[in-house]
Write an enzyme that holds these catalytic residues in place. Sequence first.
Site, PDB file in Angstrom:
ATOM      1  N   GLU A   6      -5.030  18.055   2.681  1.00  0.00           N
ATOM      2  CA  GLU A   6      -6.122  17.620   2.320  1.00  0.00           C
ATOM      3  C   GLU A   6      -5.630  16.045   2.079  1.00  0.00           C
ATOM      4  OE1 GLU A   6      -7.930  21.041   0.930  1.00  0.00           O
ATOM      5  OE2 GLU A   6      -6.146  20.448   0.127  1.00  0.00           O
ATOM      6  N   HIS A  48      -4.677   6.528   7.980  1.00  0.00           N
ATOM      7  CA  HIS A  48      -4.491   5.609   6.773  1.00  0.00           C
ATOM      8  C   HIS A  48      -2.540   5.443   7.239  1.00  0.00           C
ATOM      9  CE1 HIS A  48      -7.764   4.815   4.077  1.00  0.00           C
ATOM     10  NE2 HIS A  48      -8.253   6.073   4.823  1.00  0.00           N
ATOM     11  N   ASP A  88       0.516  -1.424   0.082  1.00  0.00           N
ATOM     12  CA  ASP A  88       0.360   0.090   0.318  1.00  0.00           C
ATOM     13  C   ASP A  88       1.019   1.158   0.203  1.00  0.00           C
ATOM     14  OD1 ASP A  88      -2.718   1.570   0.206  1.00  0.00           O
ATOM     15  OD2 ASP A  88      -1.833   1.565   2.291  1.00  0.00           O
ATOM     16  N   GLU A 108       0.825   5.934   0.647  1.00  0.00           N
ATOM     17  CA  GLU A 108       0.720   7.054   1.023  1.00  0.00           C
ATOM     18  C   GLU A 108       0.678   8.536   0.215  1.00  0.00           C
ATOM     19  OE1 GLU A 108      -2.625   7.080   2.711  1.00  0.00           O
ATOM     20  OE2 GLU A 108      -1.944   5.347   3.508  1.00  0.00           O
ATOM     21  N   ASP A 143      -2.158  -0.855   6.507  1.00  0.00           N
ATOM     22  CA  ASP A 143      -3.021  -1.113   5.685  1.00  0.00           C
ATOM     23  C   ASP A 143      -2.161  -2.472   4.657  1.00  0.00           C
ATOM     24  OD1 ASP A 143      -4.708   0.881   6.577  1.00  0.00           O
ATOM     25  OD2 ASP A 143      -4.617   1.698   3.825  1.00  0.00           O
TER      26      ASP A 143
END
Length: 232
Positions: free
Chosen positions: A52, A150, A7, A9, A155
């Site tokens: 965000e 997250h 995963d 980010e 994850d």
Amino acid sequence: MREIVFDTETTGLNPAGGDRMVEIGCVEVFNRVETGRHFHAYFNPERDMPFEAQEVHGLSNLFLSDKPRFFERAEELLDFIEDSPLVAHNAGFDFGFLNSELERCGRLPVGLRRMVDTLMLARSRHPGAKHSLDALCVRFGIDRSHRVKHGALLDAQLLAQVYVELTGGRQIGLGLVADTVSVMVPMGARPVIARPPRPARPHFAAAEELERHRAFISRLVEPLWARFAPAG
């Protein structure tokens, strides 16, 4: 078969527009069983973190400011993933960022033939249901109580469990050994050796036990057991 569940980010949604990867977490699985090996790294994106994006993963400009740049750990990452299939949720997104970072530092992109997308698997097996990682953890009873924001490694660890469920359940990594003297399973520091079972050993009641049994059933009215009791 060795596979890597991973995963990422990022700073946003579009690597072609300048967004960068800031974290990657990779979990090694062998025949759908986690081996305990993983690769995890944070990266300095060399750009500001949009508010965000920080709200999603909690990684700030200050936290990432002293982290290595992607190219500084690219070789280590490639050594870990080797040529194994790569499993991700909405894999096109993660592959897009991974390959964008590899191309930035002059490395060959990872071939899309290696891509396994758990989102597509979930949609195929459970059409009409929710298919987010959180929703799939709920469906399969996977504990995600420690997931506040997250995080790439966390994850990936959750996704590894989801992947097992999507591809056959928790028994998929188990096997029965038959007609084999020994099996070497390269999953730990030492090999696991499965030996053939011993033949069953005969068991017989002693003479005094048979006598006590005959005495017991002699007190019963038309006992069924009398049909099977050996003659005295």
